[in-house]
Design a protein around this motif. Sequence first.
Motif, PDB file in Angstrom:
ATOM      1  N   SER A   1      -2.777  -4.519  -2.109  1.00  0.00           N
ATOM      2  CA  SER A   1      -3.619  -5.156  -0.945  1.00  0.00           C
ATOM      3  C   SER A   1      -3.808  -3.832  -0.060  1.00  0.00           C
ATOM      4  O   SER A   1      -3.347  -3.753   1.037  1.00  0.00           O
ATOM      5  CB  SER A   1      -2.526  -5.868  -0.192  1.00  0.00           C
ATOM      6  N   LEU A   2      -5.106  -3.433  -0.394  1.00  0.00           N
ATOM      7  CA  LEU A   2      -5.888  -2.266   0.251  1.00  0.00           C
ATOM      8  C   LEU A   2      -7.417  -2.808   0.847  1.00  0.00           C
ATOM      9  O   LEU A   2      -7.948  -3.365   0.049  1.00  0.00           O
ATOM     10  CB  LEU A   2      -5.874  -0.929  -0.481  1.00  0.00           C
TER      11      LEU A   2
ATOM     12  N   THR B   1      -7.226  -4.423  -6.079  1.00  0.00           N
ATOM     13  CA  THR B   1      -7.302  -2.981  -6.126  1.00  0.00           C
ATOM     14  C   THR B   1      -6.755  -2.216  -7.309  1.00  0.00           C
ATOM     15  O   THR B   1      -7.311  -1.079  -7.579  1.00  0.00           O
ATOM     16  CB  THR B   1      -6.265  -2.599  -4.682  1.00  0.00           C
ATOM     17  N   CYS B   2      -5.786  -2.679  -8.065  1.00  0.00           N
ATOM     18  CA  CYS B   2      -5.404  -2.089  -9.181  1.00  0.00           C
ATOM     19  C   CYS B   2      -6.396  -2.148 -10.336  1.00  0.00           C
ATOM     20  O   CYS B   2      -6.512  -1.119 -11.296  1.00  0.00           O
ATOM     21  CB  CYS B   2      -3.952  -2.501  -9.566  1.00  0.00           C
ATOM     22  N   GLN B   3      -7.243  -2.909 -10.302  1.00  0.00           N
ATOM     23  CA  GLN B   3      -8.408  -3.059 -11.336  1.00  0.00           C
ATOM     24  C   GLN B   3      -9.722  -2.205 -10.982  1.00  0.00           C
ATOM     25  O   GLN B   3     -10.706  -2.024 -11.650  1.00  0.00           O
ATOM     26  CB  GLN B   3      -8.747  -4.426 -11.579  1.00  0.00           C
ATOM     27  N   LEU B   4      -9.603  -1.759 -10.026  1.00  0.00           N
ATOM     28  CA  LEU B   4     -10.640  -0.997  -9.278  1.00  0.00           C
ATOM     29  C   LEU B   4     -10.866   0.523  -9.831  1.00  0.00           C
ATOM     30  O   LEU B   4      -9.592   0.874 -10.041  1.00  0.00           O
ATOM     31  CB  LEU B   4     -10.663  -1.071  -7.588  1.00  0.00           C
TER      32      LEU B   4
ATOM     33  N   GLU C   1      -7.181   1.508   4.398  1.00  0.00           N
ATOM     34  CA  GLU C   1      -6.448   0.748   5.430  1.00  0.00           C
ATOM     35  C   GLU C   1      -5.547  -0.537   4.997  1.00  0.00           C
ATOM     36  O   GLU C   1      -5.922  -0.856   3.642  1.00  0.00           O
ATOM     37  CB  GLU C   1      -7.322  -0.049   6.541  1.00  0.00           C
ATOM     38  N   PRO C   2      -4.593  -0.730   5.552  1.00  0.00           N
ATOM     39  CA  PRO C   2      -3.895  -2.212   5.148  1.00  0.00           C
ATOM     40  C   PRO C   2      -4.510  -3.305   5.530  1.00  0.00           C
ATOM     41  O   PRO C   2      -5.370  -3.163   6.464  1.00  0.00           O
ATOM     42  CB  PRO C   2      -2.634  -2.010   5.960  1.00  0.00           C
ATOM     43  N   PHE C   3      -4.225  -4.345   4.788  1.00  0.00           N
ATOM     44  CA  PHE C   3      -4.888  -5.452   5.415  1.00  0.00           C
ATOM     45  C   PHE C   3      -4.165  -5.918   6.623  1.00  0.00           C
ATOM     46  O   PHE C   3      -3.199  -5.691   7.052  1.00  0.00           O
ATOM     47  CB  PHE C   3      -4.226  -6.851   4.421  1.00  0.00           C
TER      48      PHE C   3
ATOM     49  N   ASP D   1       2.771   2.821   6.397  1.00  0.00           N
ATOM     50  CA  ASP D   1       1.288   3.186   6.015  1.00  0.00           C
ATOM     51  C   ASP D   1       0.462   1.902   5.613  1.00  0.00           C
ATOM     52  O   ASP D   1       0.003   1.127   6.638  1.00  0.00           O
ATOM     53  CB  ASP D   1       1.503   4.100   4.947  1.00  0.00           C
ATOM     54  N   LEU D   2       0.437   1.682   4.198  1.00  0.00           N
ATOM     55  CA  LEU D   2      -0.501   0.807   3.763  1.00  0.00           C
ATOM     56  C   LEU D   2       0.170  -0.683   3.347  1.00  0.00           C
ATOM     57  O   LEU D   2      -0.386  -1.553   2.705  1.00  0.00           O
ATOM     58  CB  LEU D   2      -1.354   1.428   2.632  1.00  0.00           C
ATOM     59  N   ILE D   3       1.373  -0.650   3.667  1.00  0.00           N
ATOM     60  CA  ILE D   3       2.194  -1.707   3.076  1.00  0.00           C
ATOM     61  C   ILE D   3       2.629  -2.664   4.192  1.00  0.00           C
ATOM     62  O   ILE D   3       2.924  -2.469   5.382  1.00  0.00           O
ATOM     63  CB  ILE D   3       3.461  -1.317   2.650  1.00  0.00           C
TER      64      ILE D   3
END
Lengths: 248, 206
Positions: A67-68, A83-86, A100-102, A112-114
């Motif tokens: 979730s980025l 995001t993982c498919q990007l 950034e994080p959602f 951080d991003l979690i």
Amino acid sequence: MNLKLKIWRQKDATDTGKIVDYNISDVSSDMSFLEMLDVLNTQLIEKGDDPVSFDHDCREGICGSCSLQINGQPHGPDGGTTTCQLHMRKFKDQQTIVIEPFRAKAFPIIKDLIIDRSAFDRIQQAGGYVSVNTSGNTQDANTTPINKVDADHAFDAAACIGCAACVAACKNSSAMLFVSAKVSQYALLPQGQIERQQRVQDMVAQMDEEGFGACTNTGACEAECPKGISLTNIARMNREYIGANLKS
Amino acid sequence: MSLSALFLISFLLLHVAINFLSVISKDMYNEASHFMGYNPIIQFVMQPILISGVIFHFVLGFVLEFQNKSARPVPYVMKNSAANSSWISRNMLYSGLVILAFLGVHFYDFWIHEINYKYLTDQVPNEARYFSELVEKFKDPLRVGFYVLSFVLLMLHLLHGFQSAFQSLGVNNKFSPIIKKAAMTFSYVVPLAFIFIALYHHFTHY
């Protein structure tokens, strides 16, 4: 390719957090975005720095963990992907990428991003279930005839992986697309009729309690949803909600 | 919001129809305005409902905007909202604020003037006064400019708001494409008609 990364770093929920710049070189265009972050983290660990924390699990677009917010868009610039498919081929050499994080009041940052997306779990627990006898004599689902159109719409709604891109994209941090997908997948099927009215009332009440904003129909959620969940689900939930309140 | 929006939209249609009479016939406009100004049902039933609808729509809009803003206390460092939504759908507050400012001027020009004429100075009903009063209001080019700007923003407000009201009420079915086209047509035609009336009187009479 060589990239400049601007990544949100935050030690814990109480830290104010800030953007930290990183330079990363020799990134392959065939890498996934998460693999690029793996490479960055390896470099950080080798230097003795704290690696960037980010969520991931299946890395094939079905778990909803990653979730980025990438360059101002949930899951990045590629449509219909997580995001993982990007892949890094979607970026250019020397490009600056802001990660950034959602962001939403209902999703506090863990590190951080979690982010903590348990608000979605509580909404699901409030009504996102059906009463099924699991005592050993469960009826085969195929013995219940279901209209093909309804079955298809229910299946489309059930494709929601709860990644929260809808909340991240919405200017109001509204969770209406997620909740409406969960309400719709049951409202359209005969198995979901028993709790139909109570479900929508309870899930909407929980959604409001979690602090999500209201829907103003900008359509950003639908545009950014990696699973193509349609706005028709929000209209259906609104109908369900109005109907349930009129009957109760 | 959606119910009050649809109510106000229905009023807009009535308003533009009466205003357009001023372009067609001075006498018809005077007659219609006099009827609206002195009919007790319109004055003492419909007008308070309308004013309540306007206040409700604006107050609820501001409350919702405040609640929605508070749902994301920490903003994004970088936003690319243009990639997923239209500017006007994200900025209904700003188009609404300009419309609110216009309504303030409009109330001052017409509504307060009417109250003063009818109830405070207790003047004798004069069916022939409305057209000349209307034309007088479109004399100042600055006022006409503000009028035009307000209706351009009303157009943008309606372009998102009209079809959005149906979605909020749960109407998203096989008729939705027709509803969207009708809403879009209304959103262009009605504000443009108001603008046309203002410019027509400004350039015809001054």
